[in-house]
Design an enzyme around this catalytic site. Structure first.
Site, PDB file in Angstrom:
ATOM      1  N   GLU A   1      -5.372  -8.298  -0.982  1.00 31.68           N
ATOM      2  CA  GLU A   1      -6.032  -8.121   0.318  1.00 31.68           C
ATOM      3  C   GLU A   1      -7.500  -7.839   0.075  1.00 31.68           C
ATOM      4  OE1 GLU A   1      -4.527  -5.322   3.237  1.00 31.68           O
ATOM      5  OE2 GLU A   1      -2.468  -5.797   2.669  1.00 31.68           O
TER       6      GLU A   1
ATOM      7  N   GLU B   1       0.829  -1.216   0.000  1.00 31.57           N
ATOM      8  CA  GLU B   1       0.000   0.000   0.000  1.00 31.57           C
ATOM      9  C   GLU B   1       0.859   1.261   0.000  1.00 31.57           C
ATOM     10  OE1 GLU B   1      -2.843  -0.360   3.227  1.00 31.57           O
ATOM     11  OE2 GLU B   1      -4.186  -1.508   1.960  1.00 31.57           O
TER      12      GLU B   1
END
Ligand code: BGP
Length: 472
Positions: free
Chosen positions: A370, A179
């Protein structure tokens, strides 16, 4: 029709949220160890509360986490039992280089991950390795200022070289930074940045981001040099941004928020700073220092695939509206959606929309690394957990992903659910926010046996994998 035969089903974790063993076998301290539970966490992860050592009176949930450090054999056996074809894990940088600027790596740390990789091989589980899932050694923060310093690129590449070489026979799928866009929202947790009063935070964040982007591109180059079979992906927190209404002002606002989010993957996947980003930085008075060679480095070393996390869509409005939680981003509350126990929107169709948008933008294979539901699980009197809410969430998201593949033609490599086993929440530091198919007997106050048990979703996901997503 359906998912490709070799579709990679599995689960994802991060070192600091599961391993524990924070000072075992020579491991050094990292930013991720120093994010306390409780109300201080918010300021610390955003870089507004300096936390460079453990202090009395605070609880640091990653110190023990779920003790994957000592339970990994048992845990991977359970992943094998579910039929995983892939396991996404991350490397704790400070197990390999405890301070970050040493010449030689720590053998005990390297051996630990080698054991994990061997264990995966036993069950024919391919590893997908995140090189840095928010980790930054504290020594590098204190001595160099973390990612705002260009020297970080060399320290990171040294880590990459050691990993690519040592695990050459085990790993082909790598992610450079987890991320990466989180640096804008949680700069301490995401990149070891903290700020003093009066500092230009945007300048620091974008400077650090530039260094990470160059480091990521150089890691792609190095991975290919060391093993031409290596496939390297970028990873960003995704989720389409909807305009709150069809008012052109709202549509424009959604576009702007989306651009801020895509900036990182745009550079990593297309190889250059998009024109909107150059204009926006100029407007903010932010001028990241770049070296002459950076342009070429970015251009010539784009990623092989694009991976992302998806928890929810977001919503944007030009006027002030009620806001909703979600993955460290707050956004305007979407009245058409249901919300999780933690106030995150639930939007399965948003995953299909997001997949289409990203695929259209990059035309590279995608990987959902995810996706999952953080919820309160209460064991029944016989200890079992009937987590139908989690099954529902995952079923609907997998359905949407299937439609994106089958009906829209998105090229998708795989899906790793967050997380196959309960672990510490990154955003809140809580243990009670559970994501797993496997329950861990560890309670919010730190008590519990650390025993593992299968939830109802365990058997459900096992069946999903067995039927390659046909039976949901
Ligand atoms: C992402 C992180 C993960 C993970 C997940 C869920 O931002 O990459 O590390 O934790 O979000 O968020 P949370 O743990 O806050 O529920």
């Amino acid at each position: 029709m359906g998912f490709p035969k070799d579709f990679l089903w599995g689960g994802a974790v991060a070192a600091n949220q599961c391993e524990g063993g924070y000072c075992e076998d020579g491991r050094g301290l990292a930013n991720v160890d120093l994010c306390p539970s409780g109300k201080e966490r918010h300021d610390v992860i955003r870089g507004h509360g300096k936390s460079l050592r453990m202090e009395e009176g605070y609880v640091y949930p990653s110190a023990e986490a779920i003790d994957f450090y000592h339970h990994f054999r048992e845990d991977i056996r359970l992943f094998g039992e579910m039929g995983f074809r892939v396991f996404r894990l991350s490397i704790a940088w400070t197990r390999i280089f405890p301070k970050g600027d040493e010449q030689e790596p720590n053998e005990a740390g390297l051996a630990f991950y080698e054991e994990i990789l061997k264990e995966c091989r036993k069950y024919q589980i391919q590893p997908l390795v995140t090189i840095s899932h928010f980790d930054c050694p504290v020594h590098l923060i204190e001595k160099y200022g973390g990612w705002k310093n260009r020297n970080m690129i060399d320290f990171y590449l040294k880590l990459c070289r050691v990993l690519f070489t040592r695990y050459r026979d085990y790993v082909v799928h790598w992610l450079t930074f987890n991320e990466i866009n989180m640096i804008l929202h949680a700069p301490f947790m995401g990149a070891g940045l903290y700020f003093s009063d009066g500092e230009n935070e945007e300048q620091i964040k974008y400077q650090a981001a530039h260094h990470e982007l160059v480091a990521s591109a150089l890691a792609v180059r190095l991975a290919h040099e060391i093993n031409p079979s290596n496939k390297v992906g970028c990873m960003f927190a995704a989720g389409s941004v909807y305009p709150y209404s069809c008012r052109p002002e709202d549509v424009m606002e959604a576009l702007l928020v989306e651009q801020e989010n895509y900036f990182f993957a745009d550079v990593q996947s297309r190889g250059y700073y998009p024109s909107y980003a150059r204009k926006r930085l100029e407007k903010m008075g932010v001028y990241p220092r770049m070296e002459r060679e950076d342009k070429e480095i970015l251009r010539e070393n784009t990623v092989d695939f694009v991976s992302f996390s998806y928890y929810n869509s977001r919503c944007a409005s030009a006027a002030t509206q009620d806001t909703a939680e979600g993955n460290l981003f707050r956004s305007v509350k979407n009245p058409y959606l249901q919300y999780s126990d933690w106030g995150w929107p639930i939007d399965p169709l948003g995953l299909r929309i997001t997949l289409n948008q990203i695929y259209d933008r990059y035309q590279k294979p995608l990987f959902i690394v995810e996706n999952g539901l953080g919820a309160l699980d209460t064991p029944g009197s016989d200890g079992t957990i009937e987590d139908d809410y989690r099954i529902d969430y995952l079923r609907e998201h997998i359905r949407a992903m299937k439609a994106a593949v089958e009906e829209d033609g998105v090229d998708l490599m795989g899906y790793t659910a967050w997380a196959p086993i309960d672990l510490i929440s990154a955003g809140t530091g809580e243990m009670k926010k559970r994501y797993g198919f496997i329950y861990v007997d560890k309670q919010e106050d730190g008590s519990g046996t650390l025993g593992r048990s299968r939830k109802k979703s365990f058997y459900w996901y096992q069946r999903v994998i067995e039927t390659n997503g046909e039976e949901l």
